[in-house]
Write a protein that holds these residues in place. Structure first.
Motif, PDB file in Angstrom:
ATOM      1  N   ALA A  75       0.824  -1.202   0.000  1.00  0.00           N
ATOM      2  CA  ALA A  75       0.000   0.000   0.000  1.00  0.00           C
ATOM      3  C   ALA A  75       0.858   1.253   0.000  1.00  0.00           C
ATOM      4  N   ASP A  76       0.388   2.293  -0.695  1.00  0.00           N
ATOM      5  CA  ASP A  76       1.144   3.540  -0.823  1.00  0.00           C
ATOM      6  C   ASP A  76       1.425   4.198   0.523  1.00  0.00           C
ATOM      7  N   HIS A  77       0.513   4.027   1.484  1.00  0.00           N
ATOM      8  CA  HIS A  77       0.701   4.749   2.742  1.00  0.00           C
ATOM      9  C   HIS A  77       1.949   4.279   3.492  1.00  0.00           C
ATOM     10  N   LEU A  78       2.392   3.025   3.257  1.00  0.00           N
ATOM     11  CA  LEU A  78       3.633   2.588   3.898  1.00  0.00           C
ATOM     12  C   LEU A  78       4.821   3.387   3.387  1.00  0.00           C
ATOM     13  N   PHE A  79       4.852   3.652   2.094  1.00  0.00           N
ATOM     14  CA  PHE A  79       5.976   4.399   1.523  1.00  0.00           C
ATOM     15  C   PHE A  79       5.905   5.876   1.892  1.00  0.00           C
ATOM     16  N   GLU A  80       4.697   6.395   2.051  1.00  0.00           N
ATOM     17  CA  GLU A  80       4.556   7.777   2.516  1.00  0.00           C
ATOM     18  C   GLU A  80       5.089   7.914   3.937  1.00  0.00           C
ATOM     19  N   ARG A  81       4.735   6.955   4.777  1.00  0.00           N
ATOM     20  CA  ARG A  81       5.233   6.972   6.147  1.00  0.00           C
ATOM     21  C   ARG A  81       6.734   6.717   6.176  1.00  0.00           C
ATOM     22  N   LEU A  82       7.195   5.825   5.328  1.00  0.00           N
ATOM     23  CA  LEU A  82       8.622   5.534   5.245  1.00  0.00           C
ATOM     24  C   LEU A  82       9.408   6.802   4.927  1.00  0.00           C
ATOM     25  N   GLN A  83       8.926   7.604   3.996  1.00  0.00           N
ATOM     26  CA  GLN A  83       9.632   8.835   3.642  1.00  0.00           C
ATOM     27  C   GLN A  83       9.620   9.827   4.795  1.00  0.00           C
ATOM     28  N   ALA A  84       8.515   9.890   5.515  1.00  0.00           N
ATOM     29  CA  ALA A  84       8.439  10.809   6.654  1.00  0.00           C
ATOM     30  C   ALA A  84       9.449  10.421   7.734  1.00  0.00           C
ATOM     31  N   VAL A  85       9.567   9.132   8.020  1.00  0.00           N
ATOM     32  CA  VAL A  85      10.530   8.691   9.030  1.00  0.00           C
ATOM     33  C   VAL A  85      11.951   8.843   8.500  1.00  0.00           C
ATOM     34  N   ARG A  86      12.137   8.652   7.202  1.00  0.00           N
ATOM     35  CA  ARG A  86      13.456   8.864   6.605  1.00  0.00           C
ATOM     36  C   ARG A  86      13.900  10.324   6.762  1.00  0.00           C
ATOM     37  N   ASP A  87      12.982  11.238   6.566  1.00  0.00           N
ATOM     38  CA  ASP A  87      13.301  12.661   6.733  1.00  0.00           C
ATOM     39  C   ASP A  87      13.668  12.957   8.188  1.00  0.00           C
ATOM     40  N   ALA A  88      12.907  12.369   9.129  1.00  0.00           N
ATOM     41  CA  ALA A  88      13.208  12.576  10.549  1.00  0.00           C
ATOM     42  C   ALA A  88      14.556  11.961  10.916  1.00  0.00           C
ATOM     43  N   SER A  89      14.863  10.814  10.353  1.00  0.00           N
ATOM     44  CA  SER A  89      16.151  10.159  10.611  1.00  0.00           C
ATOM     45  C   SER A  89      17.303  11.004  10.091  1.00  0.00           C
ATOM     46  N   ASP A  90      17.102  11.615   8.934  1.00  0.00           N
ATOM     47  CA  ASP A  90      18.120  12.478   8.348  1.00  0.00           C
ATOM     48  C   ASP A  90      18.373  13.693   9.246  1.00  0.00           C
ATOM     49  N   ARG A  91      17.279  14.261   9.772  1.00  0.00           N
ATOM     50  CA  ARG A  91      17.437  15.412  10.673  1.00  0.00           C
ATOM     51  C   ARG A  91      18.188  15.009  11.933  1.00  0.00           C
ATOM     52  N   TYR A  92      17.881  13.827  12.450  1.00  0.00           N
ATOM     53  CA  TYR A  92      18.588  13.364  13.647  1.00  0.00           C
ATOM     54  C   TYR A  92      20.082  13.239  13.391  1.00  0.00           C
ATOM     55  N   LEU A  93      20.456  12.649  12.259  1.00  0.00           N
ATOM     56  CA  LEU A  93      21.875  12.502  11.948  1.00  0.00           C
ATOM     57  C   LEU A  93      22.558  13.861  11.848  1.00  0.00           C
ATOM     58  N   SER A  94      21.878  14.823  11.247  1.00  0.00           N
ATOM     59  CA  SER A  94      22.463  16.157  11.133  1.00  0.00           C
ATOM     60  C   SER A  94      22.683  16.775  12.508  1.00  0.00           C
ATOM     61  N   LEU A  95      21.687  16.665  13.371  1.00  0.00           N
ATOM     62  CA  LEU A  95      21.795  17.258  14.697  1.00  0.00           C
ATOM     63  C   LEU A  95      22.817  16.545  15.565  1.00  0.00           C
ATOM     64  N   SER A  96      22.886  15.228  15.478  1.00  0.00           N
ATOM     65  CA  SER A  96      23.752  14.472  16.374  1.00  0.00           C
ATOM     66  C   SER A  96      25.205  14.459  15.939  1.00  0.00           C
ATOM     67  N   LEU A  97      25.471  14.613  14.632  1.00  0.00           N
ATOM     68  CA  LEU A  97      26.827  14.466  14.129  1.00  0.00           C
ATOM     69  C   LEU A  97      27.415  15.734  13.503  1.00  0.00           C
ATOM     70  N   GLU A  98      26.571  16.582  12.967  1.00  0.00           N
ATOM     71  CA  GLU A  98      27.086  17.686  12.160  1.00  0.00           C
ATOM     72  C   GLU A  98      26.989  19.048  12.821  1.00  0.00           C
ATOM     73  N   THR A  99      26.481  19.081  14.047  1.00  0.00           N
ATOM     74  CA  THR A  99      26.446  20.327  14.820  1.00  0.00           C
ATOM     75  C   THR A  99      26.819  19.999  16.245  1.00  0.00           C
ATOM     76  N   ASP A 100      26.846  21.018  17.093  1.00  0.00           N
ATOM     77  CA  ASP A 100      27.129  20.814  18.504  1.00  0.00           C
ATOM     78  C   ASP A 100      25.858  20.662  19.326  1.00  0.00           C
ATOM     79  N   ALA A 101      24.715  20.451  18.622  1.00  0.00           N
ATOM     80  CA  ALA A 101      23.434  20.338  19.343  1.00  0.00           C
ATOM     81  C   ALA A 101      23.424  19.109  20.242  1.00  0.00           C
TER      82      ALA A 101
END
Length: 350
Positions: A324-350
């Motif tokens: 179902a399409d909604h799994l991939f929509e949710r997958l992209q949303a969590v992927r975006d959140a995961s990307d933000r986490y990596l940026s905050l945890s590794l690429e800044t002093d946050a």
């Protein structure tokens, strides 16, 4: 990165490789911390030679499992590795800017040979920052709880992200924090490499896992016969499949998942690779992996793909229907959140 990168397990290999390659794609000088232990190696190899216990393994199958082990060992040496170090003495490592602990069940206090290994909780790691990505307690339930020294060590970490709801509640209950829930590295940074194909030339579906219930096996067999599809069991023996590719290496596993029509599994990474390759899939819930697969499907809204013991009526439909399409929509949303986490945890002093 500090993870289970030398396990004879397709998911463990690919989550380690995908995360280190994903971090490199973001500009980091990333490598896997190559921890060694003769005790752990012996336990790992013994299990890999008899992975389907309590189902017995024949001598001929043992030889094929040994071939599989050799393929894994060859692929391990192609990964970007640090100099080897004793897992009990991580303080001997050279200083690093950051260590990423995870993915995988690095905090599983019931793991048969990694349980309670303090380095996976950050102890002794000579790094300016120590963070986690998609770390998990595996099948160690949050209802069991954790105490000192694990809570003391976890509270010192600079950033924490987990892979599943069980791990989220463990940390919520023990530390009062609400960690980010992120994607398994294989979903966050899907593998793109292809390899030479030596598998079936006819259309086939993959069987990935072992010790399925008779009801699930019967339903999968009936579905394949109705579709005139070959059932290819990858990595383990399943006698209800047409062909046993026990000795498949990690690259061959990924290629089989890419080429198949559908996936019948009871493994976490069976679901992951089905999603990556947009393949219909049915996942039977097993006691050891129920927390993992329920967590992933709950995160993505894919609970309908789970088949409980004795409830095999949906197997054929799941193996036939597009995801179902909604799994991939949710997958992209969590992927975006995961990307933000990596940026905050590794690429800044946050």
């Amino acid at each position: 990165m500090l993870t289970f990168h030398r396990c004879i397990n397709y998911g463990s290999y690919w989550q380690a490789r995908c995360l280190v390659e994903g971090l490199r794609s973001r500009g980091h000088d990333a490598f896997l911390l190559d921890h060694v232990s003769s005790r752990i190696n012996i336990a790992e190899w013994r299990c890999a030679l008899r992975p389907t216990l309590p189902t017995p393994v024949s001598k001929s199958d043992s030889e094929r499992y040994a071939c599989k082990i050799r393929k894994f060992l060859a692929e391990f040496e192609r990964l970007p590795l640090s100099a080897p170090f004793d897992i009990d003495h991580p303080e001997r490592l050279a200083p690093m800017d950051a260590v990423v602990i995870g993915s995988d069940e690095v905090w599983n206090l019931q793991h048969p040979w990694y349980a309670g290994q303090a380095a996976f909780f950050g102890l002794g790691l000579p790094a300016e920052r120590i963070v986690t990505y998609a770390a998990s307690f595996g099948n160690y339930s949050c209802w069991e709880g954790i105490g000192s020294p694990w809570t003391d060590l976890l509270s010192r970490l600079d950033a924490i992200a987990v892979r599943d709801e069980n791990s989220w509640w463990m940390l919520k209950n023990a530390l009062g924090i609400e960690p980010e829930t992120v994607l398994d590295p294989c979903l966050q940074f899907p593998p793109t490499s292809e390899t030479a194909w030596s598998g079936p030339t006819k259309p086939f579906a993959v069987v990935y896992g072992h010790n399925f219930t008779p009801a699930f096996a019967h339903a999968g067999r009936r579905w394949a016969d109705s579709r005139k599809l070959l059932l290819l069991s990858v990595g383990y023996r399943n006698d209800w499949a047409d062909s046993q590719w026990i000795e498949a290496g990690p690259l061959e596993f990924a290629e089989a998942m890419r080429r198949c029509e559908s996936v019948a599994t009871n493994f976490f990474h069976g679901c992951v690779f089905a999603l990556n390759n947009v393949k219909p899939f049915a996942c039977e819930i097993s006691p050891y992996r129920s927390i993992k697969v329920r967590g992933l499907m709950g995160l993505l809204g894919g609970e309908a793909h789970l088949v409980a013991d004795g409830s095999s009526e949906s197997v054929g439909a799941l193996l036939s229907q597009p995801i179902a399409d909604h799994l991939f929509e949710r997958l992209q949303a969590v992927r975006d959140a995961s990307d933000r986490y990596l940026s905050l945890s590794l690429e800044t002093d946050a």
